[in-house]
Design a protein around this motif. Structure first.
Motif: not given
Ligand code: NI
Ligand code: PA5
Length: 193
Positions: A92-96, A101-105, A140-142, A162-164
């Motif tokens: 799991g992370h936030f973006h730097e 944003p992001e798309i998850y499928f 943040a997403h996990r 980026g990944h934080s």
């Molecule tokens: Ni991400």
């Protein structure tokens, strides 16, 4: 503008059975020993490492960089399993970058997508094959696999995102997904209260 090789359209082929695509540029693996800090039962973590350090998830990656843009494609395959009573999940992370944003499928398996902001907004989306979620910037997403088979999902984002990992590594998400009486249940993460 003179087009370079990378400025032409490009496709990869997804294999729905295996839950991966080719060609890919990189594969990364995450075992229990890479993820010990995210699971609440540290005794179970040590035991699993001792028993052979099982694979939790793999990430298959391709970056589409052109003269003007930078898209990335990632497929994650999370194995079924638990550490103590807590289901296998991504770090799991936030973006730097705060505007990314992001798309998850979700392709295969069942579970939850956990999302939260630094201000304490929290959402757990029940996931099954076909669910597509837009993760807005600053959430943040996990992903948690609660099924008895691999959970596979595709992610698409800009490389510039980026990944934080630090905020999540330190304190986790507001809720954990554990097995109670044979069923997944969301419980408060005591590290946060
Ligand atoms: Ni991400
Ligand atoms: O870019 C993404 O959000 C995904 O490709 C993730 O990196 C991937 O699912 C693995 O999760 P994490 O980066 O939290 O370990």
């Amino acid at each position: 503008m003179t087009l370079k090789k990378e400025d032409f359209p490009f496709s990869v082929q997804f294999d729905f059975e295996r839950g991966e695509f080719s060609p890919k540029e990189k594969t990364a693996t995450r075992r229990i020993s890479d993820l010990g800090m995210i699971f609440h039962d540290k005794v179970a973590v040590e035991l699993l490492i001792h028993q052979g350090d099982p694979l939790v998830y793999e990430i298959f990656y391709y970056g589409f960089k052109t003269s003007l843009s930078d898209m990335a494609l990632g497929t994650t395959r999370i194995q079924p399993g638990k550490t103590g009573d807590e289901y296998y999940m991504t770090k799991g992370h936030f973006h730097e970058a705060l505007d990314q944003p992001e798309i998850y499928f979700c392709i295969k398996g069942e579970g939850y997508l956990l999302m939260e902001t630094l201000d304490g907004e929290f959402q757990a989306v029940k996931w099954k094959p076909g669910t597509i979620t837009h993760i807005p910037p600053m959430w943040a997403h996990r992903v948690v696999n609660t099924s008895s088979s691999p959970l596979v999902f595709v992610a698409s984002y800009h490389l510039a995102a980026g990944h934080s990992y630090e905020p999540i590594e330190e304190k986790g998400f507001l809720k954990r997904v554990i097995e109670r009486n044979g069923k997944p249940q969301l419980v408060q993460n005591n590290q946060r209260f």
